[in-house]
Design a protein around this motif. Structure first.
Motif, short mmCIF file in Angstrom:
data_model
loop_
_atom_site.label_atom_id
_atom_site.label_comp_id
_atom_site.label_asym_id
_atom_site.label_seq_id
_atom_site.Cartn_x
_atom_site.Cartn_y
_atom_site.Cartn_z
N TYR A 11 0.84 -1.20 0.00
CA TYR A 11 0.00 0.00 0.00
C TYR A 11 0.87 1.25 0.00
N LEU A 12 0.31 2.30 -0.54
CA LEU A 12 0.98 3.60 -0.61
C LEU A 12 0.07 4.65 0.00
N PRO A 13 0.46 5.25 1.13
CA PRO A 13 -0.41 6.26 1.74
C PRO A 13 -0.09 7.65 1.22
N MET A 14 -1.12 8.42 0.90
CA MET A 14 -0.91 9.85 0.68
C MET A 14 -0.62 10.49 2.03
N SER A 15 -0.22 11.75 2.03
CA SER A 15 0.37 12.33 3.23
C SER A 15 -0.54 12.29 4.46
N MET A 16 -1.84 12.62 4.31
CA MET A 16 -2.73 12.63 5.46
C MET A 16 -3.33 11.26 5.76
N ALA A 17 -2.97 10.26 4.94
CA ALA A 17 -3.36 8.88 5.24
C ALA A 17 -2.24 8.15 5.97
N LYS A 18 -1.09 8.80 6.11
CA LYS A 18 0.01 8.19 6.85
C LYS A 18 -0.45 7.91 8.28
N GLY A 19 -0.13 6.72 8.78
CA GLY A 19 -0.51 6.35 10.12
C GLY A 19 -1.73 5.46 10.19
N LEU A 20 -2.50 5.33 9.08
CA LEU A 20 -3.59 4.37 9.08
C LEU A 20 -3.03 2.99 9.43
N LEU A 21 -1.89 2.69 8.84
CA LEU A 21 -1.01 1.65 9.31
C LEU A 21 0.31 2.35 9.59
N PRO A 22 1.08 1.89 10.55
CA PRO A 22 2.35 2.57 10.84
C PRO A 22 3.20 2.66 9.57
N ASP A 23 3.88 3.78 9.39
CA ASP A 23 4.73 3.94 8.22
C ASP A 23 5.84 2.91 8.17
N THR A 24 6.12 2.28 9.30
CA THR A 24 7.15 1.25 9.35
C THR A 24 6.60 -0.14 8.99
N HIS A 25 5.34 -0.24 8.64
CA HIS A 25 4.72 -1.52 8.29
C HIS A 25 5.43 -2.13 7.09
N GLN A 26 5.60 -3.45 7.12
CA GLN A 26 6.37 -4.12 6.07
C GLN A 26 5.72 -4.04 4.70
N GLN A 27 4.41 -3.78 4.64
CA GLN A 27 3.74 -3.68 3.34
C GLN A 27 3.71 -2.25 2.80
N SER A 28 4.26 -1.31 3.56
CA SER A 28 4.28 0.07 3.08
C SER A 28 5.24 0.21 1.90
N ALA A 29 4.75 0.83 0.83
CA ALA A 29 5.58 1.07 -0.35
C ALA A 29 5.93 2.54 -0.49
N ALA A 30 5.81 3.29 0.62
CA ALA A 30 6.06 4.74 0.54
C ALA A 30 7.48 5.05 0.10
#
Length: 819
Positions: free
Chosen positions: A283-302
């Motif tokens: 998943y890729l969070p836009m800036s104000m969606a950051k934190g829905l899952l922790p940015d350190t989550h292994q599935q984060s593609a940020a």
């Protein structure tokens, strides 16, 4: 003519007067009668109410107990009464900031924030915030006092006369006017429902001054109030749309989930996390969606943004719109045209297909739609292919490692990255803190540096990219949540709302403001080339002490020049909860023009595409014949121009197939069109956040610096490419077009740093770094073009180019049309 007899008069009175009043007239002394009549009059008045009371009661009845506003005619008494009646009234120094606070409260609570303004100028001050709330889909109601309709409509010149409702309509979701006191309850109810139902937004409620003072019987007034029931009803998606979306996801080879701020607003946190984790989709969070899952989550593609946007074949959009922030779903950011298919969850059917075709629209509220997808997914969903996950993981780890090394540096003065590294650690220790962020470079770098761990803990400029939200959002967040707020502010952005530090001190709010003070807009090094004593338009007062502003109002002010001082001050501010402003001194040379969106900043007409092509031809004409010159073949039009100026076939390089393109807006557009005609694929441009990573997939990087405004971001990208060991075979640095005698004040020497972190002090140092990059990365050539009419300086650069192994090109004179 008939006449009443005295008896008939008495009978008439019996029908119209209270028996007690008749009894008083005959049985009680005049003095006692007067006293009792006064008491009865008071009792009768107690049974009346007015617009002031009914407005307060209507808001309270619907759970709206906080007002952000600014007192003045005709709302001063209302704010006093509301406060006395138990509502919280936060009084600001400017209506725009009050409006932003109300919008932030709406985003955080799903209830419309209430902003109250005076008429005309005050209304106009709040209008920016109302429009911004509508654009960002934040529920907010702006209530403004106004002049009387009968005077406004005849244009008779009333006090602050304006047709405010007509002015507000284009900028809000809905607008209403109440003309009679008995309609206040309905007006408030309609405003609430409009603000939160469907796609949320800003609503305007107009109250002419005389409505506040109108009175009515109290019980009737109470009955006129409306408690809104189910203001934002669930909208269940159709089963067909859910099945269509699931089918598309199942067959995806490289799926991606993209989270927007709408997903954060929806407060469907658990289901969104379950959807991501059960499917295994990155998943890729836009800036104000950051934190829905922790940015350190292994599935984060940020940290692998460019890769996933370009290579994903199916993209599920949750609460995100394909607007300019996502390059409208097309262009270089998204890879080859037609290579992606989109699934879009949105509550508004009209949003679908707004920029590109949506293969699987899912219409409904986000919570209901995600819940339906979860049911369809079940417990046997096949995870994405390992090669897709591995590619993202590899890119993410490489970029995070590079970022970690950057954040470990401790330069003096501080840079954006070194200061943000401190804030990153503070937020990690206090994940419940709310981060408010605005600026150019301050915003761009903070988005990628500061990790978020909890939902709705980041507020920034949003869809409009508007400056001035900082103090309003900070106050709104602090009042609404009671949590500590960290406002990360560029010094330019802070200027839009800085006076609200007094408001923060007045209400003793737990807000820590960190101002990144590099002395100007973007940076503090611009010069006035006219020679006049006025400073350049983008330069501020040198050595400004913003911390003194906070001290003047009784808060804590700190002047921080090192990472250690910044860390200490922030820890104390968070621990104490006291209003704090930290003046963080940033290197005035740090920063880039317009941050990461320099391509949106129009350039001078002298740098139009035709001029750029003409200059390229002149570069070829002046190519030194003794060196193995390499000029990229970029299409028939360029070949024709080159031929006009005696270019030989030997000057044409091997034709690249895929290029990364960097430069200013006008020149990038010109090059893109020409390259497309030549059948050459353009992978990315200067808007791409992960330019160095994208360049790895290219066999050429074209850099056109005909526009000085693009120098900073382009040089930063080249430096990042060097640091990341990117290996394109050709790098063409075309036309720096800066006379050497103006070099010391040029942004190039203020922003582009060598790998060791030292600022460039001369053209020769720039040449050395380019030479080392070419040698270490195996670039086939670096074409460097400088303009100068000073033979000695040209000779020095020629010699250094030769020593560095660079192809050297230079115009012999500073020609008139180059000036």
């Amino acid at each position: 003519m008939s006449k009443f007899t005295p008896a008939s008069k008495r009978r008439c009175r019996c029908k119209t007067e209270f028996p007690l009043q008749l009894w008083l007239k005959s049985k009680v002394s005049d003095r006692l009668r007067s006293a009792l009549e006064a008491q009865m009059a008071t009792s009768a008045e107690a049974k009346l109410t007015d617009g002031f009371h009914l407005l307060a009661e209507a808001l309270k009845l619907n759970g709206l107990d906080t007002i952000f506003g600014l007192p003045g005619i005709p709302i001063t008494d209302f704010l006093r009464l509301a406060q006395a009646d138990g509502m919280r009234v936060i009084s600001f120094r400017h209506e725009q900031n009050a409006g932003h606070a109300a919008a932030a409260a709406g985003f955080l609570t799903q209830k419309p924030g209430i902003c109250m303004t005076v008429s005309a100028p005050g209304f106009l001050n709040g209008l920016t915030a109302l429009a911004n709330a509508t654009t960002n889909c934040f529920p907010m109601i702006m209530i403004s006092g106004s002049s009387e309709r009968e005077i406004v409509d005849l244009q008779q010149g009333d006090y602050e006369e304006m047709d405010q409702m007509a002015a507000a309509k284009p900028f809000c979701k809905a607008s209403f006017r109440v003309l009679h006191v008995e309609d206040i309850g309905i007006g408030v109810a309609r405003a609430i429902r409009a603000a939160v139902s469907g796609r949320p937004g800003g609503v305007y409620l107009d109250l002419p001054a005389k409505v506040f003072a109108q009175s009515m019987e109290a019980e009737a007034g109470r009955r006129s109030l409306v408690q809104v029931v189910d203001a934002a009803p669930r909208q269940i998606p159709s089963s067909e749309s859910v099945e269509r979306a699931l089918g598309l996801l199942k067959n995806a080879k490289k799926p991606l989930i993209l989270l927007g701020k709408g997903a954060a607003y929806a407060q469907a946190d658990a289901d969104i996390r379950a959807l991501i984790e059960k499917t295994g989709i990155p998943y890729l969070p836009m800036s104000m969606a950051k934190g829905l899952l922790p940015d350190t989550h292994q599935q984060s593609a940020a940290a692998a943004r460019s890769l996933v946007l370009q290579q994903a074949d199916v993209v599920l959009l949750i609460g995100a719109r394909l607007n300019w922030l996502l390059s409208h779903g097309k262009g270089k950011t998204w890879g080859k045209p037609g290579s992606q298919r989109f699934i879009q969850i949105d509550i508004s059917p009209t949003e679908i297909d707004s920029n590109v075709a949506i293969a699987a629209p899912v219409i409904g509220d986000i919570g209901s739609c995600v819940s339906a997808l979860l049911v369809g997914i079940g417990n046997k969903w096949t995870a994405p292919a390992a090669d897709w996950i591995d590619a993202i993981s590899k890119r993410r780890e490489a970029n995070l490692t590079k970022m970690a090394a950057t954040l470990l540096k401790n330069p003096s003065p501080m840079t954006f990255h070194s200061a943000l590294g401190v804030i990153r650690d503070i937020v990690k220790a206090r994940p419940d803190a709310i981060v408010v962020n605005e600026g150019a470079n301050t915003l761009d770098f903070a988005r990628s540096v500061v990790d978020m761990y909890e939902p709705r803990r980041r507020l920034d400029v949003g869809t409009w990219g508007v400056m001035g939200i900082g103090m309003g959002y900070a106050i709104g967040a602090a009042v609404t949540t009671g949590k500590p707020v960290i406002a990360i502010e560029g010094d330019s952005a802070f200027g839009f709302s800085g006076m609200e530090v007094e408001t923060i001190c007045r209400y003793n709010l737990p807000v820590c403001i960190v101002i990144f003070n590099n002395g100007g807009v973007y940076k503090g090094t611009d010069t006035n080339v006219s020679g006049h004593s006025d400073v350049a338009p983008t330069v501020f007062v040198k050595g400004a002490r913003y911390d003194k502003m906070m001290e003047a109002f009784g808060g804590v002010g700190v002047h921080a020049t090192t990472r250690e001082e910044l860390m200490r001050a922030m820890k104390e501010a968070i621990a104490s909860g006291k209003p704090t402003l930290i003046n963080a001194v940033i290197d005035e040379n740090d920063g880039t023009e317009s941050g990461r969106i320099g391509n949106l900043n129009p350039q001078s007409a002298t740098y139009f595409p035709a001029m750029a092509l003409t200059r390229l031809a002149r570069v070829a004409r002046h190519c030194c014949p003794l060196e193995a010159a390499v000029v990229p073949q970029i299409g028939q039009r360029v070949q024709t121009l080159v031929a006009k100026f005696t270019a030989t076939p030997e000057t044409l390089a091997l034709r690249p197939q895929r290029v990364a393109l960097l430069g200013g807006r006008a020149t990038v557009q010109a090059w893109e069109a020409i390259l497309a005609e030549a059948g050459i694929d353009v992978a990315c441009d200067a808007t791409d956040i992960d330019i160095s990573a994208t360049a790895a997939a290219c066999d050429a990087v074209f850099v056109d610096l005909t526009s000085g405004g693009a120098l900073d971001q382009v040089m930063l990208a080249l430096t990042e490419a060097t640091a990341a060991a990117i290996t394109p075979t050709v790098v063409a640095v075309l036309q720096l077009d800066i006379p050497l005698d103006s070099a010391p004040g040029h942004p190039l020497f203020c922003t582009w740093t060598s790998p060791g972190g030292q600022r460039l002090k001369s053209w020769t140092q720039a040449v050395d770094i380019l030479g080392r990059g070419a040698a270490s990365l195996g670039w086939r050539s670096v074409v460097l073009h400088l303009l100068s009419d000073r033979e000695k300086e040209r000779t020095v650069v020629f010699q250094r180019c030769a020593a560095s192994g660079l192809v050297r090109m230079m115009a012999r004179v500073l020609e008139p049309d180059f000036k």
